[in-house]
Design a protein around this motif. Sequence first.
Motif, mmCIF file in Angstrom:
data_model
loop_
_atom_site.group_PDB
_atom_site.id
_atom_site.type_symbol
_atom_site.label_atom_id
_atom_site.label_comp_id
_atom_site.label_asym_id
_atom_site.label_seq_id
_atom_site.Cartn_x
_atom_site.Cartn_y
_atom_site.Cartn_z
ATOM 1 N N LEU A 1 0.829 -1.205 0.000
ATOM 2 C CA LEU A 1 0.000 0.000 0.000
ATOM 3 C C LEU A 1 0.865 1.257 0.000
ATOM 4 O O LEU A 1 0.579 2.223 -0.719
ATOM 5 N N VAL A 2 1.918 1.249 0.795
ATOM 6 C CA VAL A 2 2.818 2.404 0.845
ATOM 7 C C VAL A 2 3.473 2.616 -0.519
ATOM 8 O O VAL A 2 3.636 3.759 -0.980
ATOM 9 N N SER A 3 3.829 1.516 -1.198
ATOM 10 C CA SER A 3 4.460 1.627 -2.522
ATOM 11 C C SER A 3 3.521 2.242 -3.552
ATOM 12 O O SER A 3 3.969 2.812 -4.540
ATOM 13 N N TYR A 4 2.196 2.145 -3.312
ATOM 14 C CA TYR A 4 1.217 2.758 -4.208
ATOM 15 C C TYR A 4 0.928 4.209 -3.835
ATOM 16 O O TYR A 4 0.131 4.871 -4.502
ATOM 17 N N GLY A 5 1.541 4.680 -2.752
ATOM 18 C CA GLY A 5 1.359 6.067 -2.357
ATOM 19 C C GLY A 5 0.331 6.304 -1.269
ATOM 20 O O GLY A 5 -0.010 7.455 -0.979
ATOM 21 N N TYR A 6 -0.168 5.237 -0.638
ATOM 22 C CA TYR A 6 -1.126 5.425 0.442
ATOM 23 C C TYR A 6 -0.424 5.966 1.691
ATOM 24 O O TYR A 6 0.756 5.680 1.927
ATOM 25 N N ALA A 7 -1.166 6.737 2.486
ATOM 26 C CA ALA A 7 -0.591 7.389 3.660
ATOM 27 C C ALA A 7 -0.188 6.366 4.714
ATOM 28 O O ALA A 7 -1.052 5.716 5.316
ATOM 29 N N GLU A 8 1.098 6.245 4.953
ATOM 30 C CA GLU A 8 1.593 5.217 5.874
ATOM 31 C C GLU A 8 1.091 5.430 7.292
ATOM 32 O O GLU A 8 0.828 4.473 8.030
ATOM 33 N N HIS A 9 0.926 6.707 7.707
ATOM 34 C CA HIS A 9 0.537 6.971 9.090
ATOM 35 C C HIS A 9 -0.885 6.494 9.393
ATOM 36 O O HIS A 9 -1.252 6.318 10.551
ATOM 37 N N LYS A 10 -1.684 6.254 8.345
ATOM 38 C CA LYS A 10 -3.050 5.763 8.552
ATOM 39 C C LYS A 10 -3.119 4.249 8.709
ATOM 40 O O LYS A 10 -4.124 3.716 9.194
ATOM 41 N N ILE A 11 -2.097 3.547 8.259
ATOM 42 C CA ILE A 11 -2.191 2.094 8.089
ATOM 43 C C ILE A 11 -1.871 1.374 9.404
ATOM 44 O O ILE A 11 -0.856 1.651 10.043
ATOM 45 N N ARG A 12 -2.729 0.436 9.762
ATOM 46 C CA ARG A 12 -2.509 -0.432 10.914
ATOM 47 C C ARG A 12 -2.543 -1.881 10.436
ATOM 48 O O ARG A 12 -3.457 -2.281 9.708
ATOM 49 N N VAL A 13 -1.552 -2.652 10.841
ATOM 50 C CA VAL A 13 -1.497 -4.072 10.494
ATOM 51 C C VAL A 13 -2.159 -4.877 11.602
ATOM 52 O O VAL A 13 -1.742 -4.814 12.759
ATOM 53 N N ILE A 14 -3.209 -5.598 11.242
ATOM 54 C CA ILE A 14 -3.885 -6.491 12.191
ATOM 55 C C ILE A 14 -4.005 -7.847 11.500
ATOM 56 O O ILE A 14 -4.786 -8.014 10.565
ATOM 57 N N HIS A 15 -3.205 -8.798 11.945
ATOM 58 C CA HIS A 15 -3.199 -10.112 11.315
ATOM 59 C C HIS A 15 -4.541 -10.814 11.504
ATOM 60 O O HIS A 15 -5.222 -10.624 12.521
ATOM 61 N N ASN A 16 -4.921 -11.609 10.520
ATOM 62 C CA ASN A 16 -6.127 -12.426 10.659
ATOM 63 C C ASN A 16 -5.966 -13.369 11.840
ATOM 64 O O ASN A 16 -4.931 -14.017 11.990
ATOM 65 N N GLY A 17 -6.978 -13.438 12.680
ATOM 66 C CA GLY A 17 -6.903 -14.267 13.878
ATOM 67 C C GLY A 17 -7.248 -15.716 13.614
ATOM 68 O O GLY A 17 -7.718 -16.090 12.536
ATOM 69 N N VAL A 18 -6.997 -16.530 14.588
ATOM 70 C CA VAL A 18 -7.321 -17.956 14.535
ATOM 71 C C VAL A 18 -8.075 -18.320 15.806
ATOM 72 O O VAL A 18 -7.677 -17.922 16.908
ATOM 73 N N ASP A 19 -9.167 -19.026 15.649
ATOM 74 C CA ASP A 19 -9.908 -19.535 16.798
ATOM 75 C C ASP A 19 -9.153 -20.744 17.341
ATOM 76 O O ASP A 19 -9.209 -21.829 16.771
ATOM 77 N N GLU A 20 -8.436 -20.530 18.436
ATOM 78 C CA GLU A 20 -7.568 -21.592 18.951
ATOM 79 C C GLU A 20 -8.358 -22.812 19.414
ATOM 80 O O GLU A 20 -7.839 -23.934 19.397
ATOM 81 N N LYS A 21 -9.614 -22.625 19.798
ATOM 82 C CA LYS A 21 -10.414 -23.769 20.220
ATOM 83 C C LYS A 21 -10.811 -24.639 19.019
ATOM 84 O O LYS A 21 -10.807 -25.861 19.091
ATOM 85 N N LYS A 22 -11.147 -23.986 17.905
ATOM 86 C CA LYS A 22 -11.547 -24.722 16.708
ATOM 87 C C LYS A 22 -10.394 -25.567 16.168
ATOM 88 O O LYS A 22 -10.598 -26.671 15.657
ATOM 89 N N TYR A 23 -9.162 -25.052 16.274
ATOM 90 C CA TYR A 23 -8.017 -25.737 15.680
ATOM 91 C C TYR A 23 -7.106 -26.398 16.716
ATOM 92 O O TYR A 23 -5.948 -26.676 16.448
ATOM 93 N N ASP A 24 -7.638 -26.636 17.887
ATOM 94 C CA ASP A 24 -6.876 -27.287 18.955
ATOM 95 C C ASP A 24 -6.727 -28.781 18.635
ATOM 96 O O ASP A 24 -7.722 -29.516 18.574
ATOM 97 N N PRO A 25 -5.488 -29.277 18.413
ATOM 98 C CA PRO A 25 -5.293 -30.691 18.082
ATOM 99 C C PRO A 25 -5.812 -31.648 19.153
ATOM 100 O O PRO A 25 -6.125 -32.802 18.851
ATOM 101 N N SER A 26 -5.917 -31.177 20.405
ATOM 102 C CA SER A 26 -6.361 -32.056 21.480
ATOM 103 C C SER A 26 -7.836 -32.429 21.343
ATOM 104 O O SER A 26 -8.323 -33.290 22.081
ATOM 105 N N ARG A 27 -8.543 -31.804 20.399
ATOM 106 C CA ARG A 27 -9.933 -32.206 20.140
ATOM 107 C C ARG A 27 -10.002 -33.613 19.557
ATOM 108 O O ARG A 27 -11.054 -34.241 19.573
#
Length: 279
Positions: free
Chosen positions: A183-209
Amino acid sequence: MKIAYFVDEFPPFFRGGLGTYASEISRQFVRRGHSLSVFSRNTGNDPTSEIRDGLDIHRPRLMKTSDIISMVNPTEVRTWDENGQEFFAETLLYNLLSASKLVNYLVFKEKQHYDLVVSHDWLAALAGITTRKNLGLPFVFHFHSTEQGRNPVGSPTIKDIERQSATIADAIVTVSYAMRDELVSYGYAEHKIRVIHNGVDEKKYDPSRFLPHQIELFRQKIGIGHAPMILFIGRLTWVKGVDMLVLAMPHILKEVPHAKLVILGVGEMDQMLSHMVHN
């Protein structure tokens, strides 16, 4: 906090991962005490309004607009095929009807108060822009991908929508630092951008299930056995880069000789990936 949440796909309508993301994250907002009004595309027979899992969900019913497509579509969109033009017109209508439902009905008629407007990708961007203009609420725009990233040539119209949304937005959210740098390389304002990684439901993907023997039987069933496994789950489309993962396997095998790559998904790259693997 009460949030107006514009997202093109939401259960029961799924096009890709965005629908899953929106479904999962919206429930987490509710669990944290926030209130959400979700505005999503109606595929034809979906309820126009419902309360589900504590969410106030709205899906304005789309109308047939084939007779006026040429008048409402930008010049560039008129070069698209008929299905593409129809899709663009429906997307425009979804945005305007959703923004109108929020502004004219929920706010001005029912006197509901909102604190924040959120839109996901260009498909829901125009609703966010319209709402911000009419209600003056803070506007957050999510980039899950970009038109240029999905297609180096891409649509100038969609790129314009993305750029206008990012310019008007008070904050931009994206899913990775690589996307932020893009996004920054396209000229978007860097100060506006926040990185929030996609989350994972740890209960859904718990191998102990699962019991150890169940896991072992499944690994045997898919031909992995006890080998180290690389698992890809996602839509088989160019922006996901799964072809790069396939091309990397010979190099990985030099370091981890027994490694196995498992690809789970469907998409337009299906046949090409099958050809790559078998050749």
